[in-house]
Design a protein around this motif. Structure first.
Motif, mmCIF file in Angstrom:
data_model
loop_
_atom_site.group_PDB
_atom_site.id
_atom_site.type_symbol
_atom_site.label_atom_id
_atom_site.label_comp_id
_atom_site.label_asym_id
_atom_site.label_seq_id
_atom_site.Cartn_x
_atom_site.Cartn_y
_atom_site.Cartn_z
ATOM 1 N N GLY C 216 -4.717 1.248 -0.860
ATOM 2 C CA GLY C 216 -5.113 1.860 -2.122
ATOM 3 C C GLY C 216 -3.984 2.318 -3.019
ATOM 4 O O GLY C 216 -4.222 2.772 -4.132
ATOM 5 N N LEU C 217 -2.741 2.196 -2.569
ATOM 6 C CA LEU C 217 -1.618 2.609 -3.426
ATOM 7 C C LEU C 217 -1.244 1.492 -4.381
ATOM 8 O O LEU C 217 -1.109 0.340 -3.988
ATOM 9 C CB LEU C 217 -0.392 2.933 -2.587
ATOM 10 N N GLY C 218 -0.973 1.854 -5.611
ATOM 11 C CA GLY C 218 -0.588 0.862 -6.618
ATOM 12 C C GLY C 218 -1.591 0.878 -7.741
ATOM 13 O O GLY C 218 -2.692 1.430 -7.602
ATOM 14 N N GLU C 219 -1.212 0.306 -8.845
ATOM 15 C CA GLU C 219 -2.044 0.339 -10.036
ATOM 16 C C GLU C 219 -2.093 -1.061 -10.648
ATOM 17 O O GLU C 219 -1.198 -1.872 -10.427
ATOM 18 C CB GLU C 219 -1.464 1.334 -11.037
ATOM 19 N N GLY C 223 1.642 -1.350 -13.397
ATOM 20 C CA GLY C 223 2.032 -0.371 -12.391
ATOM 21 C C GLY C 223 1.799 -0.859 -10.977
ATOM 22 O O GLY C 223 1.631 -0.051 -10.062
ATOM 23 N N LYS C 224 1.807 -2.178 -10.800
ATOM 24 C CA LYS C 224 1.563 -2.731 -9.460
ATOM 25 C C LYS C 224 2.610 -2.241 -8.471
ATOM 26 O O LYS C 224 3.786 -2.127 -8.821
ATOM 27 C CB LYS C 224 1.573 -4.254 -9.525
ATOM 28 N N ILE C 283 -1.924 -3.702 -5.081
ATOM 29 C CA ILE C 283 -2.380 -2.492 -4.383
ATOM 30 C C ILE C 283 -2.253 -2.703 -2.883
ATOM 31 O O ILE C 283 -2.542 -3.787 -2.369
ATOM 32 C CB ILE C 283 -3.842 -2.176 -4.796
ATOM 33 N N SER C 284 -1.825 -1.654 -2.184
ATOM 34 C CA SER C 284 -1.550 -1.786 -0.755
ATOM 35 C C SER C 284 -2.808 -2.082 0.044
ATOM 36 O O SER C 284 -3.893 -1.592 -0.258
ATOM 37 C CB SER C 284 -0.889 -0.497 -0.234
ATOM 38 N N SER D 2 3.424 2.138 -16.074
ATOM 39 C CA SER D 2 2.541 2.705 -15.057
ATOM 40 C C SER D 2 1.127 2.304 -15.398
ATOM 41 O O SER D 2 0.769 2.186 -16.567
ATOM 42 C CB SER D 2 2.691 4.220 -14.966
ATOM 43 N N GLY D 3 0.343 2.073 -14.359
ATOM 44 C CA GLY D 3 -1.012 1.636 -14.588
ATOM 45 C C GLY D 3 -1.025 0.397 -15.457
ATOM 46 O O GLY D 3 -0.384 -0.602 -15.158
ATOM 47 N N THR D 110 -8.592 -4.312 -1.876
ATOM 48 C CA THR D 110 -7.680 -3.224 -2.241
ATOM 49 C C THR D 110 -8.222 -2.402 -3.419
ATOM 50 O O THR D 110 -8.089 -1.174 -3.424
ATOM 51 C CB THR D 110 -6.255 -3.757 -2.560
ATOM 52 N N LYS D 114 -9.002 1.576 -3.266
ATOM 53 C CA LYS D 114 -8.367 2.502 -4.201
ATOM 54 C C LYS D 114 -9.395 3.317 -4.964
ATOM 55 O O LYS D 114 -9.321 4.537 -5.029
ATOM 56 C CB LYS D 114 -7.507 1.749 -5.212
#
Lengths: 364, 364, 364, 364
Positions: C216-219, C223-224, C283-284, D2-3, D110, D114
């Motif tokens: 869930g980490l990452g955007e 923001g990947k 995203i992780s 970001s994002g 993912t 998230k």
């Protein structure tokens, strides 16, 4: 601006607690080739420094600044400029009795609520001492602005009910209040000394003026110059209001009373009265930028105050420490610094987006 | 905040001109799983919309919002939410005579100085119409805040010299001034109608209150909650001053008059008088946040005004277009939106840095 | 990330030149309540420090870190953490002959082109010594990540043509190359010593693995997580390439060869082969994150090199100074630090936007 | 970055899902006075558009762009430029069977981890279709760069094991692979058609070159030009590796083999071989910037694949939809767009900080 970080292109990261080892700031994005040496910064720090007059706290800090990076052979290199100010007269023991109580009007309670932990020594990060880092950073911003022909001056224009009637730049540094009206300054001093004697403190108003700002600084909607200046000034401790130009007076005006025509004076366009304080639609007009901030009376007065402790028990506290009976004169250099930081960042942002097409001041 | 972009975690990019094809905003970083449908946003837009009452401009825009992305089966997905509001009653021809002149009190001159080009049609990007995008974005922020128990309300508390004496939330939507005091509202209306008849306009004061804000929002030094709120509000067109809590009144107070002890009421810590307006040291106390802004009288009055044109020649202009004699009631939803955007961004930033340890409201 | 500043919520401002008074960093936005003391940071700095083995430069810096703020009674307070590392063995005189010439493969020419001024002493800001500040900042990030169950380890997996065949975490610290395969390590050492003897240097590959990263980490889009990690690693001097998972191998694969099904192992969803290196769609996935970077051979070799001077004249230079024949082992802690900074910022950003609903690891 | 937001001065906020109403972007901070009309953007979008050749998906989108703001009488005004691309051939029903399963190699799992919610229709935000917005934004960046004399071109230089042997800009648009070597292009096409016939897909390598980039772009440490380019390229779906200049080859080189002296050619300083790919110390040298990215074979192949569903049950899926057997040619304009965005932002940042003192290309 977020947390302790300021700026888009001219970025400042500030750090330090009142009774920790040191305070300082890192400036990232400063233009290269600017003359800079410690003395230029020191001059501004000396204006903010405590223990300078009978109306300021007696904490004995010399606030000597060291430049740790970003300057080579007397000029900025474009890399980060780290500024360091050591705390020499830290005296945390004076605050030991405040470890578990919340001082009214201070950030003790809110910091604990936010972080679940707090450095109680002199307010820690929330201390007015933190502004030394702002003043040091602002001194560099002022030096950059100088090259663009921009200067920033602030002064105490009101203490209690006594108001300055003129804005004489020569008078400001003559008196401990940093009041631009020598007559008013005397009355203000009398008032402040009396308040101190009575264990009381006084509020006031500080006015900031920026001269030489070219027309065209500022950005639409969220990056408006007045919006950023308001943020910069409201973010100074003790400030409870900010106004620009005619400010709150406009609330009672009619449109016909508030008119301010453009006029052509010798080939340069002006607004006749500068009612707007130098900014229209968030962008500078080229007139002086004029802002005023309302400053609350120092909360730390040598009286017994009611409060509660961390366990929620009613308690009485007596703040010892060393405090200013009227914070206005020491807020003066801080207000200048904050305005300088905003102008410097905006001038670089403008140059980045719009290049050098402006009529005045940008072709450096 | 820079340019037309707002926020650290809850980011808004706004766009659109008064007489271009459309206005709107992209919201990046909205929490996922929030209920959202056009009606929720429309309700707020309808409060800002022109042509609603006898005291507002007659431009006939329905301001219908479309959600173009980021919502799936009635809930936010965490991806960007694009909001679109088409301009339907654009009438650029009304502005053709203003193509080469600078309207006093407007951004015509400053935009041209900055960019070397300007969209003269109704002020282009600098038009009050741009605030539709803010209100739409703010409606989403309000919806997020609702989940944290936070609400934001604004009202017109002063028009000319007439002041509201109470802040009755039920009264606000009863009257075209959005005044929280029904008695004052009547007098204000009378004053505004008279001003309009005389081809004049009136200034005033709008007050914003945020309830349910948990203690702990805000960040030190540059990211102070009051600093960001001041920026958000000063960035609304026509606003010339911002104050929090007792605001400019503190300038004339003594420390002993400004005391505000912490008290324990039923296990929860309060400040006795909330003089600070809900924020101490830049961080929320848990009390209501109370802000006031000074609003200038509309500059576009149907009178002949002096100005200069782009060639620097003296000229007289008469602004036709369609304008509000007192902008306060239409500024009310904009002020709410701006405060909501700041609170929403700060609440997410707080949760990011500090997690969920707070006593109240953050465990979502 | 811009200039010398990193991060959205976990922000780092780094400063310092190779032969100036000091290096360091300010960390703004660190979660409060994290245990932190100089020894935790020192441990990481000691891994990067010069003069530790026969394959590293002999500059004698002890790289002692001081914490100037943001830590109170052994825990972070949520306010900025300033870290200071003084330069003790600075020796600018060794570089005086390089004042007016551009060392090939270094930033001398580009810094001068950018800034119009440069600190020629050991590359100034562009020196590898600057990474001490990154490692110090990364040590704090690692400490935050520890609380989320995340760890980051890097190792030298290739020097010249010699490749490690295993990733044994116990082997890494046994040998001066920081190679995770003891057999390969011996051959690498032989090769490096021979290169040094010949006045030459060697390139290699460093691999970084992050374990315990929750899904869930990452955007999305900009923001990947893999994008930010690529930036973080490519931003280390000497790195010329970054790959994730199977990396450049996928260029020659068919879709059928690259399949990687989701499987359910004991109630937890995995990818069967982790070909993607722990990230899908930016995203992780919850699998180990695996990255590799290509490291060029040190440009500063003790041979006469052709170049030009600032006047554009052909010249020959011989770099004295003190340099590493293979930079990989010293790059290992820097790569870990950079990955830790990205993960720490992203974990806070995730918590800010999405709260604590995830299945694993976020409920702190 | 970001994002879904990119850039410091040239800021892009992107939005849109594969099967929602529309995609697009808001560009904030674009220089004013730049010629811009939809056709300039459309030309780039047409290069990315699906259904153009036998090697691309047959989804029939015309990708018509509308400019909603920020352009007045054919020139940018400096205010935000909103770009809108409506989805016309959205066909979510094709994805209904994928509502509860995770496609291997995609972001379904993912995103759900998230956000706790996902738009399953064609991957929603994680779809390659999102890149239309990047290409549109990139077209504006290219237009700005044109004024600085900078151009960006990409091409497919490898598919499977077939490599291009030359980089002929005239050849690129001749063939459906966008390969800069006509001979290789034929073999690649054969290979791709065969793979499609077999229900398979192929990976490859895309190379990007930027010409005319003046020396001096890029910032130290975290804002290095190569770091930002790596982020920009790694953030494109399907990219698993990024290298600059000689890239991963340097790992096996000795220092003596990697030398690249500065030389003076006709009064301009060059590096003899441009091994570094146009960047030293994170700052451009003035040589061509050369980057390569590894592209994985499309995961969506028309074969039965193993996976799990949202309940964790083993399942088999067959992806229908419409997909490219080799994504490289469609990635070409996306890679160009991303590189253009980075260069454009960096060129404005440079101008902001350093003004116009550079020898070449900045005096606009």
């Amino acid at each position: 601006m977020s947390g302790n970080s300021f700026g888009v292109l001219f970025r400042v990261a500030s750090f330090g607690e009142s009774h920790g080892p040191a305070l300082g700031a890192v400036l990232d994005g400063c233009p290269p080739g600017i003359e800079l040496e410690p003395a230029i910064i020191q001059k501004e720090l000396d204006r903010r420094r405590p223990a300078q007059s009978e109306v300021a706290t007696s904490r004995a800090e010399t606030d000597q600044v060291e430049i740790l990076s970003g300057v080579f052979e007397g000029r900025t290199t474009g890399t980060p400029i780290a500024l360091l100010i050591k705390n020499l007269d830290a005296d945390p023991s004076a605050y030991e009795n405040l470890r578990n109580v919340f001082r009214p009007g201070h950030a003790d309670y809110t910091y604990l609520q936010k972080y679940g932990i707090r450095d109680h020594r002199g307010g820690g990060r929330a201390s007015g001492r933190e502004t030394a880092a702002r003043v040091a950073a602002g001194a560099v911003a002022k030096q950059v602005l100088r090259g663009f022909g921009v200067s920033v001056r602030a002064a105490t224009v009101q203490v209690g009910e006594i108001q300055a009637r003129e804005f004489d730049e020569n008078a400001m540094d003559d008196n401990p209040l940093r009041c631009p009206d020598r007559g008013a300054a005397e009355k203000m001093l009398e008032l402040v000394l009396k308040a101190r004697e009575e264990g009381d403190s006084l509020g006031g108003i500080v006015e900031v003026r920026a001269k030489g700002v070219p027309a065209g600084l500022g950005e639409p909607v969220f990056g408006k110059l007045d919006a950023e200046l308001a943020s910069a000034l409201m973010g100074i401790g003790a400030v409870k209001g900010v106004e620009i130009g005619d400010g709150f007076l406009v609330a009672e005006r009619r449109g016909t009373e508030n008119l301010d025509p453009f006029i052509n004076e010798g080939g340069r366009i002006h607004t006749r009265y500068n009612r707007a304080g130098g900014i229209l639609g968030g962008i500078s007009t080229g007139e002086d930028i004029i802002l005023r901030v309302a400053v609350k009376p120092t909360s730390s007065i040598p009286r017994e105050q009611e409060s509660v402790d961390q366990a929620g028990r009613d308690t009485k506290i007596r703040i010892k420490g060393r405090h200013d009976p009227c914070i206005c004169p020491r807020l003066v250099p801080v207000a200048e610094a904050m305005v300088a930081l905003v102008l410097c960042d905006q001038i670089l942002r403008h140059r980045g987006q719009c290049g050098t097409g402006l009529k005045k001041g940008f072709d450096k």
